[in-house]
Scaffold this motif. Structure first.
Motif, PDB file in Angstrom:
ATOM      1  N   PRO A 144       0.420   8.322  10.816  1.00  0.00           N
ATOM      2  CA  PRO A 144      -0.236   8.212   9.510  1.00  0.00           C
ATOM      3  C   PRO A 144      -1.343   7.160   9.535  1.00  0.00           C
ATOM      4  CG  PRO A 144       1.868   7.080   9.465  1.00  0.00           C
ATOM      5  CD  PRO A 144       1.758   7.726  10.820  1.00  0.00           C
ATOM      6  N   TYR A 145      -2.335   7.364   8.690  1.00  0.00           N
ATOM      7  CA  TYR A 145      -3.463   6.443   8.559  1.00  0.00           C
ATOM      8  C   TYR A 145      -3.641   6.087   7.086  1.00  0.00           C
ATOM      9  CZ  TYR A 145      -5.088   7.236  13.352  1.00  0.00           C
ATOM     10  OH  TYR A 145      -5.189   7.272  14.723  1.00  0.00           O
ATOM     11  N   ILE A 146      -4.399   5.045   6.837  1.00  0.00           N
ATOM     12  CA  ILE A 146      -4.859   4.728   5.484  1.00  0.00           C
ATOM     13  C   ILE A 146      -6.295   5.233   5.358  1.00  0.00           C
ATOM     14  CG2 ILE A 146      -5.615   2.847   3.989  1.00  0.00           C
ATOM     15  CD1 ILE A 146      -3.161   1.318   4.712  1.00  0.00           C
ATOM     16  N   LEU A 147      -6.557   5.967   4.295  1.00  0.00           N
ATOM     17  CA  LEU A 147      -7.894   6.529   4.055  1.00  0.00           C
ATOM     18  C   LEU A 147      -8.508   5.876   2.826  1.00  0.00           C
ATOM     19  CD1 LEU A 147     -10.210   8.588   4.296  1.00  0.00           C
ATOM     20  CD2 LEU A 147      -8.761  10.225   3.071  1.00  0.00           C
ATOM     21  N   LEU A 148      -9.695   5.351   2.996  1.00  0.00           N
ATOM     22  CA  LEU A 148     -10.496   4.824   1.889  1.00  0.00           C
ATOM     23  C   LEU A 148     -11.674   5.773   1.732  1.00  0.00           C
ATOM     24  CD1 LEU A 148     -10.778   2.525  -0.140  1.00  0.00           C
ATOM     25  CD2 LEU A 148     -12.125   1.271   1.550  1.00  0.00           C
ATOM     26  N   VAL A 198       5.495   5.940   8.271  1.00  0.00           N
ATOM     27  CA  VAL A 198       5.088   6.037   6.872  1.00  0.00           C
ATOM     28  C   VAL A 198       5.510   4.779   6.122  1.00  0.00           C
ATOM     29  CG1 VAL A 198       5.430   7.341   4.732  1.00  0.00           C
ATOM     30  CG2 VAL A 198       5.132   8.555   6.889  1.00  0.00           C
ATOM     31  N   TRP A 199       6.634   4.189   6.535  1.00  0.00           N
ATOM     32  CA  TRP A 199       7.085   2.954   5.890  1.00  0.00           C
ATOM     33  C   TRP A 199       6.034   1.863   6.024  1.00  0.00           C
ATOM     34  CZ3 TRP A 199       7.738  -1.933   7.871  1.00  0.00           C
ATOM     35  CH2 TRP A 199       8.374  -2.863   7.041  1.00  0.00           C
ATOM     36  N   ALA A 200       5.449   1.746   7.228  1.00  0.00           N
ATOM     37  CA  ALA A 200       4.427   0.721   7.435  1.00  0.00           C
ATOM     38  C   ALA A 200       3.195   0.995   6.577  1.00  0.00           C
ATOM     39  CB  ALA A 200       4.048   0.666   8.920  1.00  0.00           C
ATOM     40  N   VAL A 201       2.833   2.266   6.420  1.00  0.00           N
ATOM     41  CA  VAL A 201       1.690   2.626   5.571  1.00  0.00           C
ATOM     42  C   VAL A 201       1.983   2.273   4.112  1.00  0.00           C
ATOM     43  CG1 VAL A 201       0.301   4.524   4.688  1.00  0.00           C
ATOM     44  CG2 VAL A 201       0.860   4.436   7.093  1.00  0.00           C
ATOM     45  N   ASN A 202       3.158   2.660   3.635  1.00  0.00           N
ATOM     46  CA  ASN A 202       3.506   2.397   2.235  1.00  0.00           C
ATOM     47  C   ASN A 202       3.545   0.901   1.943  1.00  0.00           C
ATOM     48  OD1 ASN A 202       3.717   5.134   1.708  1.00  0.00           O
ATOM     49  ND2 ASN A 202       5.909   5.206   2.079  1.00  0.00           N
ATOM     50  N   ARG A 203       4.063   0.135   2.896  1.00  0.00           N
ATOM     51  CA  ARG A 203       4.120  -1.315   2.706  1.00  0.00           C
ATOM     52  C   ARG A 203       2.717  -1.888   2.573  1.00  0.00           C
ATOM     53  NH1 ARG A 203       3.276  -5.078   6.628  1.00  0.00           N
ATOM     54  NH2 ARG A 203       3.968  -7.211   6.204  1.00  0.00           N
ATOM     55  N   GLY A 244       3.132  -1.743  13.105  1.00  0.00           N
ATOM     56  CA  GLY A 244       4.333  -0.987  13.450  1.00  0.00           C
ATOM     57  C   GLY A 244       4.417  -0.644  14.919  1.00  0.00           C
ATOM     58  N   ASN A 245       5.586  -0.162  15.306  1.00  0.00           N
ATOM     59  CA  ASN A 245       5.845   0.195  16.706  1.00  0.00           C
ATOM     60  C   ASN A 245       6.654   1.484  16.757  1.00  0.00           C
ATOM     61  OD1 ASN A 245       7.972  -1.688  15.614  1.00  0.00           O
ATOM     62  ND2 ASN A 245       9.023  -0.964  17.443  1.00  0.00           N
ATOM     63  N   THR A 291      -5.471   5.900  -0.082  1.00  0.00           N
ATOM     64  CA  THR A 291      -4.306   6.763   0.060  1.00  0.00           C
ATOM     65  C   THR A 291      -3.901   6.852   1.519  1.00  0.00           C
ATOM     66  OG1 THR A 291      -3.438   8.975  -0.417  1.00  0.00           O
ATOM     67  CG2 THR A 291      -5.728   8.837   0.318  1.00  0.00           C
ATOM     68  N   LYS A 292      -2.696   7.344   1.765  1.00  0.00           N
ATOM     69  CA  LYS A 292      -2.271   7.575   3.149  1.00  0.00           C
ATOM     70  C   LYS A 292      -2.696   8.976   3.572  1.00  0.00           C
ATOM     71  CE  LYS A 292       2.421   8.695   1.615  1.00  0.00           C
ATOM     72  NZ  LYS A 292       3.817   8.235   1.630  1.00  0.00           N
TER      73      LYS A 292
END
Length: 668
Positions: A153-157, A186-191, A329-330, A167-168
């Protein structure tokens, strides 16, 4: 993207008495003997096979291109044994024609080779890229394979005239905007998104929701959004927030915090304490994501760390991602490779496959040296458009990052080995309970889910020595018209489709790597009673599947866990002891199949509920459907519209309007 991973031998003796200099090859490496391999180089049969394979390679090698490229070694059935690359294909192939000095792994590969296929490339970098792509696609038996190929997953601006959306994102990068990642989970993205919302107040809603707001939503009230949808913030101020968020994610976090601190002090000096308090809260949010110095580096802005650990002939590669001086994350990987290979021989090919379709950072840190580091770095740099450095750090913060990753790799592999040992004991108990000759390597569990026959699906869950094999799960949409609740007929359709396809692919699966997870099950478990069992058994016998045991699990009249009744061929129905480990194992398998079937059924039912009636009109695509909704507002209004009104819809001809009209009115 890329790594070299061809077999590694000493310079060859060329056929026909030709003489040549040392092989100029991407894969050159020592050819010391491997241990733990059953191929006997001194046996007569092995020697004959080796001669036969070398002879076939010599014949095909005469037509090999002289320049860089990729070669494939195939067995008699056409299955790909190995994919490799070389600066000179002709010289590389010639190294396989001698009969001595090979490792056991390479000797076995030569002995099985019947034909070869070559592909020329313009550059060595292209050869590396093509090799990696073919390995991932073909999964050759003798190559190192990266088993887990899930996307990150990535973060998109986004770049949006309404105002940037935060958003992710996962999958193809089809939307315009800046992508930041990868994140390991996804947990790391949401955090991270949670913190960014508090710090920069950017919207996370979809455009359809944004366009229909008449007042700010709850996120504005709890100070997680600036409210651009209703003009609570000016476009200029929102663009400034977007720029700050982009700078922070790009690694300019210190500059962002210093700028916010300056604004907070200025606001306090001007007695604007409410504004100063909001700025203070934003600074606190940024401090929260950067304050965990135990996991966040101080001086490394962007890097991927890969550490490998070997134990009991198995490999674990721990990947850790650092962006903007933050640990994102790892994830642990368990590549398939022969236990006799060295750490570098596994890590190099793994990296090539890992970066085949993923962007690379400017710095890649490794726990072991790899021979192809320069080639891999060059290929990645050429693709990314910036310098990529691949190093094995010896001291300092970078070395500490690698040590931490290697510790995680050791612990992850230890857990996997422990779980595997426990799973093996459970499979042995299952074999004893069901009278199997050996513990099953592959167990398939089937279940159905529907509501009075509607949205009916069948689900297949797969388990093996490594636990649940989720990449092998399958769902089946029931295609035939069945009486409501006819579970036996549903099971017949599911098993017929599953095993008919398996029979067609028998030749292909027979040539697969015998050490790989099998495609043919040893045991089939059906969630149901005698009726479902008889249906499943009849299908298996009708299709002609042999060597597969069919069993069924019935909950019984009281439907209490622990009182299940089992059905097997040529055996009276029986129960297992309440404390039998095999009983708990079967319950886990059944519950997983039930969970998977229910979840898939609910997703399909939800999709059908939300389906637009306009989707059912043949020849109406997204653009025309959008035009109809813009003209009439709802699908119900389109259905009630007169033909003359439909003809006035922009972009609709008389024939197209009549097509829509007839769809809703021609019921005869």
């Amino acid at each position: 993207m890329i790594p070299p991973q061809g077999p590694k031998d000493a310079p060859p003796d060329l056929p026909d008495g030709e003489k040549m200099e040392e092989i100029d090859d991407l894969d050159a490496a020592p050819a010391e003997a491997e241990s733990g391999v059953e191929f006997d180089l001194d046996g007569e049969a092995a020697t004959a096979s080796l001669r036969r394979g070398a002879r076939a390679i010599r014949v095909h090698g005469k037509h090999a291109p002289a320049g860089p490229g990729v070669y494939r070694m195939l067995d008699e059935a056409g299955a790909v044994l190995y994919v490799g690359k070389a600066k000179s294909l002709r010289r590389r192939v010639a190294s396989y024609t001698r009969l001595s000095g090979h490792t056991n792994r390479i000797a076995r590969m030569i002995a099985l080779t019947a034909t070869m296929v070559f592909a020329s490339t313009r550059t060595e970098t292209e050869a590396l890229l093509l090799e990696s792509n073919l390995i991932k696609q073909l999964k050759p038996r003798f190559n190192v394979l990266m088993r887990d190929d899930k996307s990150f997953p990535y973060i998109l601006l986004t770049h949006d005239e309404r105002g940037a959306q935060l958003t992710k994102h996962r999958g193809a990068r089809s939307r315009k905007g800046d992508y930041f990642g990868p994140f390991a989970s996804v947990w790391a993205v949401n955090r991270t998104l949670n913190v960014l919302q508090r710090a920069f107040l950017l919207r996370s809603c979809e455009n359809s929701y944004y366009d229909n707001r008449s007042r700010p939503c709850l996120l504005f009230q709890i100070k997680r959004c600036a409210g651009p949808c209703t003009g609570e913030v000016s476009a200029q101020s929102y663009d400034e927030l977007t720029r700050e968020a982009r700078d922070f994610l790009a690694g300019k976090s210190r500059a962002v915090r210093e700028r916010l601190a300056g604004e907070m002090n200025a606001a306090a000096a001007e007695l604007e304490f409410e504004r100063a308090g909001r700025l203070r809260d934003r600074i606190s949010a940024l401090a929260a994501i950067q304050g965990e110095q135990g996991i966040n580096p101080r001086h490394v802005t962007e890097a991927d760390v890969f550490a490998l650990h070997v134990e009991a002939g198995q490999f674990c590669v721990e990947a850790v991602f650092y962006r903007a001086c933050q640990n994102w994350g790892n994830r642990a990987y368990f590549p398939r490779a022969e236990g006799s290979l060295s750490a570098g021989e596994v890590l190099g090919p793994f990296l090539g496959q890992f970066y085949a379709d993923r962007p690379a950072p400017r710095l890649i840190l490794l726990s072991h040296d790899i021979d192809e580091a320069d080639w891999l770095a060059g290929a990645l740099a050429e693709r990314e458009g910036h310098r990529v450095e691949i190093v094995r750090p010896q001291r300092g913060e970078k070395a500490e990052m690698v040590v931490d990753a290697q510790k995680n790799a050791r612990e992850a592999l230890g857990r996997r080995l422990a779980d595997s040992a426990g799973q093996t004991k459970l499979l042995e108990a299952l074999a004893a309970a069901f009278g199997l000759a050996a513990p099953p390597r592959r167990v398939e569990i089937y279940d159905n889910s529907h509501i009075m026959g509607t949205a009916a699906i069948g689900a297949m869950v797969v388990a093996g020595a490594q636990g649940f094999m989720k990449t092998h799960y399958r769902t089946f949409n029931i295609k035939t018209e069945l009486a409501p609740g006819d579970d036996a007929a549903m099971m017949r359709e599911v098993l017929s489709r599953r095993f008919s396809r398996m029979i067609k692919e028998t030749d292909e699966t027979a040539t697969a790597d015998p050490d790989a997870f099998p495609q043919r099950p040893d045991l089939i478990l059906i969630d149901g009673g005698r009726v479902q069992f008889d249906a499943a058994r009849a299908v298996v016998e009708e299709i002609g599947v042999t060597g597969v045991t069919v069993a069924s699990i019935a909950k019984g009249a009281d439907r209490n866990a622990g009182r299940e009744t089992f059905f097997l061929a040529h055996r009276e129905p029986f129960r297992l002891a309440p404390r039998d480990p095999a009983l708990y194992f079967v319950q886990r398998l059944r519950d997983e199949a039930h969970r998977f079937a229910i979840g898939t059924h609910r997703a399909r039912r939800k999709k059908e509920f939300a389906q637009n009636p306009l989707d059912e009109i043949a020849g109406i695509g997204p653009a025309r459907k959008r035009a109809l909704l813009q003209a009439f507002g709802t699908a119900k209004a389109v259905a009630a519209a007169a033909l003359a009104d439909l003809e006035k819809t922009p972009g609709f001809s008389s024939a197209m309007a009549k097509l829509v009209f007839d769809h809703f009115h021609d019921k005869g």
